[in-house]
Design an enzyme around this catalytic site. Structure first.
Site, PDB file in Angstrom:
ATOM      1  N   SER A 129       0.870  -1.153  -0.059  1.00 53.67           N
ATOM      2  CA  SER A 129      -0.234  -0.014  -0.044  1.00 53.67           C
ATOM      3  C   SER A 129       0.705   1.324  -0.026  1.00 53.67           C
ATOM      4  CB  SER A 129      -1.102  -0.118   1.032  1.00 53.67           C
ATOM      5  OG  SER A 129      -1.819  -1.059   1.209  1.00 53.67           O
TER       6      SER A 129
ATOM      7  N   HIS B 257      -1.475   7.509   2.973  1.00 51.60           N
ATOM      8  CA  HIS B 257      -3.028   7.277   3.312  1.00 51.60           C
ATOM      9  C   HIS B 257      -3.259   8.262   4.646  1.00 51.60           C
ATOM     10  CE1 HIS B 257      -1.970   3.648   1.130  1.00 51.60           C
ATOM     11  NE2 HIS B 257      -3.348   3.171   1.119  1.00 51.60           N
TER      12      HIS B 257
ATOM     13  N   GLU C 268       4.669  -1.036  14.721  1.00 48.42           N
ATOM     14  CA  GLU C 268       5.131   0.349  14.441  1.00 48.42           C
ATOM     15  C   GLU C 268       6.239   1.077  15.282  1.00 48.42           C
ATOM     16  OE1 GLU C 268       2.026  -0.309  14.488  1.00 48.42           O
ATOM     17  OE2 GLU C 268       1.202  -0.815  12.419  1.00 48.42           O
TER      18      GLU C 268
ATOM     19  N   ASP D 206     -11.801   2.971   4.561  1.00 49.14           N
ATOM     20  CA  ASP D 206     -11.482   2.210   5.639  1.00 49.14           C
ATOM     21  C   ASP D 206     -12.096   3.035   7.079  1.00 49.14           C
ATOM     22  OD1 ASP D 206     -10.038   0.368   4.941  1.00 49.14           O
ATOM     23  OD2 ASP D 206      -8.318   0.841   5.148  1.00 49.14           O
TER      24      ASP D 206
ATOM     25  N   ARG E 239      -3.554   8.445  -0.641  1.00 52.43           N
ATOM     26  CA  ARG E 239      -3.730   6.947  -1.389  1.00 52.43           C
ATOM     27  C   ARG E 239      -4.256   7.129  -2.563  1.00 52.43           C
ATOM     28  NH1 ARG E 239      -9.224   3.965  -0.500  1.00 52.43           N
ATOM     29  NH2 ARG E 239      -8.823   2.189  -1.661  1.00 52.43           N
TER      30      ARG E 239
END
Lengths: 309, 279
Positions: A32, A104, A53, A112, A162
């Site tokens: 992504s 994103h 993360e 989402d 995105r």
């Protein structure tokens, strides 16, 4: 039209050829964020850290401490939200040479939903000392910003999106960290945009032109350090400012411009952005409309402010 | 070997005295954890690690990360004694204008590799360094010291997963397991045991030792160097406040410094006479 994340993936893979010291980390979102392009070309310099993360950012700091130039990528909500304290303590505090490139961002993540839509990441990163914050407008600028971030010594946060966005720059564009750019001259009012909202501001300026209103358009890619000169000149010369960002109106571009102008050149100003609320599921374009981030919203804000002027 | 051990023991005693004097002067800092970790620190700086105080950034150096950064005084006295900076600097610990920050700061202190002190973050950085050294085909090693209370931080387990996943055999993790944290016994605040079993389950080569027995520390560090394909974790059982009897095993001395009244008694415990010399 190209998504800034696609431009990032390509630019990063190219940078990898030029500089052996570039290493890339991702947290299970390489398909992504498009770091997968780099991973395919340089598997030995790519580290998938899994869905972790905090550890990814800390590991990037360690790689930087040993002389590498790490690019760490995931969605903006996780890079800035989940790993904020690692960004602060392990990256910004020691001035580690880490590049956090988050994709994103904003509401155009779309379907989402609000849990995945970062509307506060610019504000959070901007508040961290030693951090440079860059929000490119299109694919061309993204590629240049990624190269500039690699050449810059110190922590950099790059905020990408995105979806496909219009290309507004051409190959002659020279990107410089900390420098805004005037995309269109104007005398009645100034739109100051960042990220995908700069393209919306250009359309808004066209709409105003048809009504005989001359709108200047400034693009601010580097939110920190802010190009004060270009903003102060616009405030002095046009006397009215509308900021435009796909981010909360609190603490982002609108916040930064307001702080600057309040201190150095008080000017009529309106902030167009997300009005202190979370995002929602929907298509990116629908959400831009729903949250009032279309050119007509900018036109409306401009007219309101011009009526007060 | 015995001579080496005796020399290191003598050095550790000297550094304990430096810690006590430094913390007494600064009136702020962490006494208990600095004393529990100092035998590990001493063995690393004076025996195991390749490093050059005259050239702190020497490419061939081994890397040291004090993830339990509140034990900074232990690292600072070792760095000063090695000659990274003048011993007088210790007198400015935690004072405005000093490079000796409350927790290790790589921006100002020669010999400090990364910024630590926010618990849980050091191992990730050690992993990053180990990955970079491996990419550079360097034979330098990375040593990271963690506290046992620090193991309560989730990031530590993310980092352990990654260290084992990436088979970082150039990494040696050391747990200063003194069993105490600010609010009391680790076992009562939030139990982290059984530490060796957990580390083994993650994929570490685990060695459990008495963290105040220099010969055991040396043996463990030597063994760690021979292990391939996985990181080694040395679980060093230690005593918080070790060396000063009335500080030992007391959580209350976590972040408390020796008072004027305690200073001579503490030095006495460490075998110093009133004039500051060794008895």
């Amino acid at each position: 039209m190209i998504a800034t994340r696609d431009a990032y993936g390509e630019a990063l893979a190219k940078l990898g050829e030029e500089n052996d010291n570039i290493v890339v980390l991702d947290a299970d979102l390489s398909g992504s964020t498009k770091t997968s392009l780099f991973a395919k070309k340089f598997p030995e310099r790519f580290f998938n850290m899994g869905i972790a993360e905090a550890n990814m950012i800390g590991t990037a700091a360690g790689l930087a401490a040993a002389g590498k130039i790490p690019f760490a990528s995931t969605f903006a909500i996780f890079a800035v939200g989940r790993a904020w304290e690692q960004v602060r303590q392990s990256v910004a505090y020691p001035k580690a040479n880490v590049k956090i490139v988050a994709t994103h961002s904003g509401i155009t993540v779309g379907e989402d939903g609000g849990s995945h839509q970062s509307v506060e990441d610019i504000a959070i990163m901007r508040a961290v000392p030693n951090m440079t914050v860059i929000v490119p407008a299109d694919g061309i600028e993204t590629a240049l910003a990624v190269k500039a971030a690699a050449d810059f010594k110190g922590p950099v946060y790059v905020r990408l999106g995105r979806n496909k966005v219009p290309t507004i720059f051409d190959d002659t564009y020279k990107f410089e960290i900390g420098k805004g750019v005037m995309l269109r001259p104007g005398t009645d009012i100034t739109f100051i945009g960042t990220g995908l909202m700069t393209a919306q501001a250009l359309v808004a300026a066209d709409l105003l032109q048809a009504e005989g209103i001359s709108a200047r358009v400034i693009h601010i890619a580097t939110i920190k350090p802010l190009d004060e000169e270009i903003i102060l000149a616009a405030a002095r010369e046009t006397g009215a400012i509308v900021t435009a960002e796909e981010h909360s109106i609190i603490g982002g571009l609108g916040g930064a411009v307001s702080e600057l102008l309040s201190e150095k050149c008080p000017t009529k100003l309106k902030r167009v952005g997300i009005k202190d609320r979370f995002g929602l599921s929907g298509k990116g374009d629908e959400l831009l409309k729903y949250f009032g981030l279309l050119p007509e919203n900018l036109v409306e804000a401009a007219k309101e402010i011009l009526a007060e002027k | 070997m015995n001579e080496t051990v005796a020399t290191l023991q003598k050095k550790a005693r000297k550094l304990r005295v430096d810690i006590i004097k430094t913390l007494h002067r600064s009136k702020s800092g962490h006494t208990g954890g600095s004393l529990s970790v100092i035998d590990l620190v001493t063995t690393l700086y004076y025996h195991k690690m390749r490093h050059n105080p005259a050239d702190p950034k020497w490419a061939g150096r081994d890397r040291f990360v004090l993830s339990k950064g509140h034990a900074a005084p232990a690292q600072y006295v070792a760095l000063a004694d090695c000659g990274y900076f003048p011993a007088e600097d210790l007198g400015m610990l935690r004072q405005l204008g000093s490079h000796l920050q409350g927790h290790p700061d790589s921006k100002g202190t020669p010999g400090v590799e990364v910024c630590t002190g926010s618990l849980g973050q050091g191992l990730s950085m050690a992993n990053g360094m180990a990955l970079a050294l491996r990419l550079d085909k360097s034979n330098s090693r990375v040593y990271a010291i963690l506290g046992d209370g620090e193991l309560q931080e989730g990031q530590i387990w993310e980092a352990l997963m990654a260290a084992c996943h990436y088979r970082l055999d150039n990494l040696c993790i050391m747990i200063d397991a003194n069993g105490l944290q600010i609010d009391g016994e680790v076992a009562k605040v939030m139990n982290v045991e059984p530490i060796p079993e957990k580390l083994r389950a993650f994929g570490c080569n685990v060695i459990e030792i008495d963290g105040h027995d220099i010969s055991q520390i040396i043996s463990a560090l030597d063994a760690a160097e021979t292990v391939k394909g996985q990181p080694t974790a040395i679980v060093a059982r230690t005593v918080k406040g070790k060396g000063v009897s009335f500080f030992e095993n007391k959580a209350s001395y976590h972040g408390v410094t020796p008072s004027d009244e305690e200073l001579p008694r503490a030095l006495e415990c460490l075998g110093e006479d009133c004039n500051g010399g060794e008895k």
